[in-house]
Write a protein that holds these residues in place. Structure first.
Motif, PDB file in Angstrom:
ATOM      1  N   ALA A  62      67.419  82.046  -8.574  1.00 25.02           N
ATOM      2  CA  ALA A  62      67.778  81.518  -7.365  1.00 25.02           C
ATOM      3  C   ALA A  62      67.857  80.014  -6.919  1.00 25.02           C
ATOM      4  CB  ALA A  62      67.022  82.236  -6.240  1.00 25.02           C
ATOM      5  N   GLY A  63      69.096  79.470  -7.045  1.00 23.94           N
ATOM      6  CA  GLY A  63      69.040  78.003  -6.611  1.00 23.94           C
ATOM      7  C   GLY A  63      68.732  77.722  -5.001  1.00 23.94           C
ATOM      8  N   LEU A  64      67.672  77.170  -4.959  1.00 21.78           N
ATOM      9  CA  LEU A  64      67.119  76.976  -3.561  1.00 21.78           C
ATOM     10  C   LEU A  64      67.413  75.471  -3.045  1.00 21.78           C
ATOM     11  CD1 LEU A  64      63.630  78.546  -3.956  1.00 21.78           C
ATOM     12  CD2 LEU A  64      65.659  79.469  -2.959  1.00 21.78           C
ATOM     13  N   GLY A  65      67.851  74.551  -4.024  1.00 19.25           N
ATOM     14  CA  GLY A  65      68.243  73.230  -3.490  1.00 19.25           C
ATOM     15  C   GLY A  65      67.073  72.369  -3.471  1.00 19.25           C
ATOM     16  N   MET A  66      67.387  71.262  -3.357  1.00 18.28           N
ATOM     17  CA  MET A  66      66.326  70.414  -3.044  1.00 18.28           C
ATOM     18  C   MET A  66      65.831  70.286  -1.831  1.00 18.28           C
ATOM     19  SD  MET A  66      65.435  68.693  -5.850  1.00 18.28           S
ATOM     20  CE  MET A  66      64.692  67.159  -5.226  1.00 18.28           C
ATOM     21  N   PRO A  67      64.556  70.158  -1.375  1.00 13.65           N
ATOM     22  CA  PRO A  67      64.089  69.970  -0.285  1.00 13.65           C
ATOM     23  C   PRO A  67      64.323  68.625   0.507  1.00 13.65           C
ATOM     24  CG  PRO A  67      62.023  69.975  -1.622  1.00 13.65           C
ATOM     25  CD  PRO A  67      63.570  70.144  -2.361  1.00 13.65           C
ATOM     26  N   GLY A  68      64.595  68.666   1.849  1.00 10.93           N
ATOM     27  CA  GLY A  68      65.170  67.298   2.499  1.00 10.93           C
ATOM     28  C   GLY A  68      63.772  66.523   2.902  1.00 10.93           C
ATOM     29  N   ILE A  69      63.878  65.463   3.123  1.00 16.31           N
ATOM     30  CA  ILE A  69      62.814  64.732   3.647  1.00 16.31           C
ATOM     31  C   ILE A  69      63.194  64.443   5.158  1.00 16.31           C
ATOM     32  CG2 ILE A  69      61.747  62.305   3.758  1.00 16.31           C
ATOM     33  CD1 ILE A  69      63.065  61.909   0.992  1.00 16.31           C
TER      34      ILE A  69
END
Length: 74
Positions: A62-69
């Protein structure tokens, strides 16, 4: 019942190719019992192929994406 790892689909294709070659030889030699056994094995192999395809769809990453800062709030 054994589950087939979806990564092994290439190996299933090799097995199927070998079984078809063995069936052709059995047909040429007139080995009726061998033909029946190979047909049964080919049916089981097709079932395993479908099972592995279903598992590959279910267990896909599952593509969860990069976490944001987060910017701290004060």
């Amino acid at each position: 019942m054994l589950n087939v790892n979806p990564k092994m689909l290439d190996r299933l294709a090799e097995l199927e190719e070998d079984l078809h070659a063995r069936r052709a030889r059995a047909e040429a030699e007139g080995w009726l019992g061998e033909i029946e056994g190979l047909d049964l094995t080919l049916r089981f192999l097709a079932d395993k192929w479908q099972q592995a395809m279903r598992l590959s769809k279910i267990t896909g990453a599952a593509g969860l994406g990069m976490p944001g800062i987060r910017v701290p709030t004060r």
